[in-house]
Design a protein around this motif. Structure first.
Motif, PDB file in Angstrom:
ATOM      1  N   TYR A 118      -6.234  46.818  25.692  1.00 18.10           N
ATOM      2  CA  TYR A 118      -4.782  46.987  25.809  1.00 18.10           C
ATOM      3  C   TYR A 118      -4.204  47.644  24.565  1.00 18.10           C
ATOM      4  N   LEU A 119      -4.830  48.738  24.127  1.00 18.18           N
ATOM      5  CA  LEU A 119      -4.410  49.490  22.961  1.00 18.18           C
ATOM      6  C   LEU A 119      -2.923  49.816  23.049  1.00 18.18           C
ATOM      7  N   VAL A 120      -2.193  49.560  21.966  1.00 12.07           N
ATOM      8  CA  VAL A 120      -0.758  49.824  21.922  1.00 12.07           C
ATOM      9  C   VAL A 120      -0.529  51.300  21.641  1.00 12.07           C
ATOM     10  N   SER A 121       0.309  51.912  22.480  1.00 15.75           N
ATOM     11  CA  SER A 121       0.689  53.305  22.262  1.00 15.75           C
ATOM     12  C   SER A 121       2.184  53.461  22.541  1.00 15.75           C
ATOM     13  N   GLY A 122       2.754  54.489  21.931  1.00 19.75           N
ATOM     14  CA  GLY A 122       4.155  54.821  22.175  1.00 19.75           C
ATOM     15  C   GLY A 122       5.150  53.753  21.754  1.00 19.75           C
ATOM     16  N   LEU A 123       4.815  52.953  20.752  1.00 19.51           N
ATOM     17  CA  LEU A 123       5.712  51.886  20.309  1.00 19.51           C
ATOM     18  C   LEU A 123       6.892  52.469  19.544  1.00 19.51           C
ATOM     19  N   THR A 124       8.097  52.165  19.995  1.00 17.67           N
ATOM     20  CA  THR A 124       9.329  52.517  19.278  1.00 17.67           C
ATOM     21  C   THR A 124      10.303  51.354  19.420  1.00 17.67           C
ATOM     22  N   GLY A 125      11.060  51.100  18.358  1.00 13.40           N
ATOM     23  CA  GLY A 125      12.025  50.013  18.432  1.00 13.40           C
ATOM     24  C   GLY A 125      13.026  50.036  17.305  1.00 13.40           C
ATOM     25  N   THR A 126      14.065  49.218  17.465  1.00 16.39           N
ATOM     26  CA  THR A 126      15.094  49.081  16.442  1.00 16.39           C
ATOM     27  C   THR A 126      15.544  47.635  16.335  1.00 16.39           C
ATOM     28  N   ILE A 127      15.965  47.306  15.130  1.00 20.18           N
ATOM     29  CA  ILE A 127      16.627  46.034  14.882  1.00 20.18           C
ATOM     30  C   ILE A 127      17.936  46.386  14.195  1.00 20.18           C
ATOM     31  N   THR A 133      15.219  45.574  20.002  1.00 18.66           N
ATOM     32  CA  THR A 133      14.726  46.198  21.230  1.00 18.66           C
ATOM     33  C   THR A 133      13.495  47.039  20.880  1.00 18.66           C
ATOM     34  N   PHE A 134      12.530  47.026  21.783  1.00 23.89           N
ATOM     35  CA  PHE A 134      11.394  47.925  21.607  1.00 23.89           C
ATOM     36  C   PHE A 134      10.732  48.175  22.947  1.00 23.89           C
ATOM     37  N   SER A 135       9.971  49.277  22.981  1.00 23.41           N
ATOM     38  CA  SER A 135       9.165  49.601  24.161  1.00 23.41           C
ATOM     39  C   SER A 135       7.809  50.091  23.656  1.00 23.41           C
TER      40      SER A 135
END
Length: 151
Positions: A118-127, A133-135
């Motif tokens: 389940y390699l994480v890719s395309g992670l973007t987020g803000t606090i 929020t993140f995806s």
């Protein structure tokens, strides 16, 4: 009687002088905050929502990265148990009171076990302020989180 009042005055002064004054430390707006919200996972063409999920975001200023811990999540309805997932080594920056973070090619952990499938890719987020929020994609599963600060 005069001595009694004098004794009370001295005792009160000593108690007041000896009481410890503690100042609450100023909270670091991005230091180890927790958020509670909804994790939504796209599975079999539909979104599967997990409510009341606790997510911890912990920066490591020395390394210039942060760690995202997702607690007690069931990613799809067929999962027999909930799991804790950690996404380590996420790059971040802070500007004008907004923390932004991103990552690609990160191996998540289930407990201490790497889960390469389940390699994480395309992670973007803000606090910003009291929200996070993140995806990202866990493998081929698009996942989103939206939450409010709880501590």
């Amino acid at each position: 009687m005069k001595r009694f009042f004098y004794f009370i005055f001295i005792a009160a002064t000593l108690v007041a002088g000896c009481s410890k004054i503690t100042k609450e430390p100023e909270p670091d707006p991005f230091g180890g905050a927790s958020y509670k919200g909804v994790v939504s996972v796209e599975f079999a063409g539909a979104d599967y929502d997990n409510s009341d999920i606790l997510v911890d975001v912990t920066p490591d200023e020395g390394a210039g990265t942060l760690t995202i811990d997702i607690h007690q999540i069931k990613f799809v309805p067929q999962m027999p148990v909930t799991v804790d997932v950690t996404v380590p080594g996420v790059s971040y920056s802070e500007k004008d009171g907004v923390l932004t973070f991103s990552g690609d090619g990160i191996i998540p952990l289930s407990g201490v076990v790497p889960v390469e499938r389940y390699l994480v890719s395309g992670l973007t987020g803000t606090i910003k302020e009291d929200s996070c929020t993140f995806s990202l994609n866990f493998g081929s599963y698009p996942t989103k989180f939206t939450g409010s600060k709880v501590r």
